[in-house]
Design an enzyme around this catalytic site. Structure first.
Site, PDB file in Angstrom:
ATOM      1  N   ASP A   1       0.851  -1.194   0.000  1.00  0.00           N
ATOM      2  CA  ASP A   1       0.000   0.000   0.000  1.00  0.00           C
ATOM      3  C   ASP A   1       0.886   1.244   0.000  1.00  0.00           C
ATOM      4  O   ASP A   1       1.736   1.411   0.875  1.00  0.00           O
ATOM      5  CB  ASP A   1      -0.887  -0.034   1.263  1.00  0.00           C
ATOM      6  CG  ASP A   1      -2.017   0.977   1.209  1.00  0.00           C
ATOM      7  OD1 ASP A   1      -2.248   1.546   0.131  1.00  0.00           O
ATOM      8  OD2 ASP A   1      -2.649   1.193   2.246  1.00  0.00           O
TER       9      ASP A   1
ATOM     10  N   GLU B   1      -2.651   0.369  -4.308  1.00  0.00           N
ATOM     11  CA  GLU B   1      -2.443  -0.852  -3.537  1.00  0.00           C
ATOM     12  C   GLU B   1      -2.584  -2.076  -4.429  1.00  0.00           C
ATOM     13  O   GLU B   1      -3.270  -2.048  -5.452  1.00  0.00           O
ATOM     14  CB  GLU B   1      -3.409  -0.942  -2.355  1.00  0.00           C
ATOM     15  CG  GLU B   1      -4.863  -1.012  -2.747  1.00  0.00           C
ATOM     16  CD  GLU B   1      -5.780  -1.169  -1.536  1.00  0.00           C
ATOM     17  OE1 GLU B   1      -5.385  -1.832  -0.563  1.00  0.00           O
ATOM     18  OE2 GLU B   1      -6.896  -0.617  -1.584  1.00  0.00           O
TER      19      GLU B   1
END
Length: 415
Positions: free
Chosen positions: A14, A110
């Site tokens: 992420d 992500e």
């Protein structure tokens, strides 16, 4: 082909405050300062990304900019540059293949990475160390990584020590890791469910899993089968790797826009809606899909919302289709007052029929293909529906770069 001796781990990566970090890397004068990527300080702008300096003061993504200013008076507004973020995102996703050839992009910032191509956990960790170093050198930003044998736990782990985190939950240590994780930090548990869980005394994930073991009927009675299945997925050490990483087409495609100023002119609303609808058609065209369901929503100036969702007895695949139904959608829910946000989406998507057999639509197909070719070469927003150009108000106020503008695809992820 996946090695049968591969490790069972999957990672979630992420980006840290993605848009804000990109802007700070690009402009050294912004480093170390609270910034919010938003619609250039307009009254109705929404924070799309906040730097960690701003986050520490309570500024969050999705917050109205004027509300963020109350928490952080020194907050610096930086205009959204969607094209730049999209380009960098694609480049980063390519870089992730240096860790493993199988990458599933979950959103613009992500992704999940299958680590079963490695035979040792240390090997994959070293690949990530190199990736994070290359990411910092090339784009000046950082990312947080979570690794475990369960995709949901990997996602929790990537969020555990942001920014620039790196958390590995070794096989067999999942329960110990989850024991202290607050229930509010478990993805998939929404605001209303959280309130109910806390009222039942569940504060940590460990307590919740203990409740699942000792009094499952209490949880079942309160939340039902789907939630019980979700809880049980947290305890799984193995998942269907091929199913999880299977490339799926989106189940719905939509675009929404928070306007720079409230609008109450019907014709203007129709034209803005048609602009958004065109983006939906372009995106469905990229997937070679068409939809037979359409949803539409307004958010009014008083922040109340109204929406309509309709299953159609025909499919939508062209701008012409959309522009024929958008006035009806608007008339169905518009109460005549000022509008601050508009969104439209298509669902019930399926593979587009071979329209070359339908001579009536041949020109539409060629037009869409031409549009997509132009955007492929010159980028998104390189081409607009012609009717929007005849509205000076839109050209002046609602350029995409001046708006909180969001395109979204929905893909269900489970393990």
């Amino acid at each position: 082909m996946i090695s049968l001796k591969g490790i069972p781990y999957v990672s979630h990566i992420d980006m840290d405050a993605f848009f804000a970090s990109i802007e700070q890397a690009a402009n050294p004068t912004l480093k170390g300062k609270p910034i919010a990527v938003t619609g250039i300080g307009k009254r109705h702008s929404v924070v799309t990304s906040a730097s960690y300096e701003a986050k520490r003061l309570g500024v969050k993504s999705g917050m109205a900019f004027f509300e963020a200013l109350k928490l952080c008076p020194d907050l610096i507004a930086v205009g959204v540059q969607s094209k730049k973020y999209g380009y960098i995102s694609k480049e980063i996703m390519k870089m992730m293949t240096s860790v493993s050839p199988r990458v599933m992009v979950a959103s613009v910032d992500e992704a999940y990475i299958d680590l079963s191509f490695h035979t040792k956990l240390e090997e994959s960790i070293n690949r990530f160390i190199s990736f994070k170093r290359d990411l910092k050198e090339r784009f000046g930003i950082t990312a947080s990584v979570g690794i475990s044998v369960n995709p949901i736990i990997s996602k929790i782990a990537s969020d555990y020590s942001k920014p620039n985190g790196f958390v590995v939950v070794k096989d067999g240590m999942e329960r110990e890791f989850l024991n202290e994780i607050p229930v509010k930090d478990v993805p998939g548990i929404g605001k209303h469910t959280l309130i109910k869980l806390e009222s039942m005394g569940y504060k940590t994930t460990g307590e919740l899993l203990e409740g699942l073991e000792k009094s499952p009927m209490d949880l079942y009675t309160m939340f039902g089968n789907a939630f019980m299945g979700f809880l049980q997925s947290l305890t799984k050490k193995r998942f269907s790797r091929n199913e999880f990483f299977k490339e799926e087409r989106p189940k719905s495609v939509g675009h929404s826009m928070t306007l720079s100023g409230d609008i109450s002119d019907f014709d203007l609303i129709v034209r803005v809606t048609n602009f958004l609808a065109a983006r939906v058609i372009y995106r469905m065209g990229r997937y070679k899909m068409e939809g037979s369901g359409v949803s539409f929503f307004f958010r009014y100036a008083d922040r109340s919302s109204k929406a309509i969702s309709k299953k159609l007895n025909f499919t939508i695949s062209s701008i012409k289709d959309m522009t024929e139904i958008t006035p009806w959608l608007i008339s169905s829910i518009w109460n005549g007052t000022a509008v601050r946000a508009i969104g439209i989406s298509c669902w019930a998507l399926k593979e587009k029929k071979n329209q070359r057999q339908l001579s009536l639509f041949e020109k539409e197909k060629e037009l869409l293909e031409t549009v997509l070719q132009i955007e492929n070469k010159f980028g998104e927003y390189a081409i607009f529906p012609g009717n929007i150009l005849f509205l000076p108000e839109i050209r002046k106020l609602e350029k995409p770069s001046d708006l909180h503008y969001q395109g979204f695809c929905r893909r269900e992820v489970s393990c």
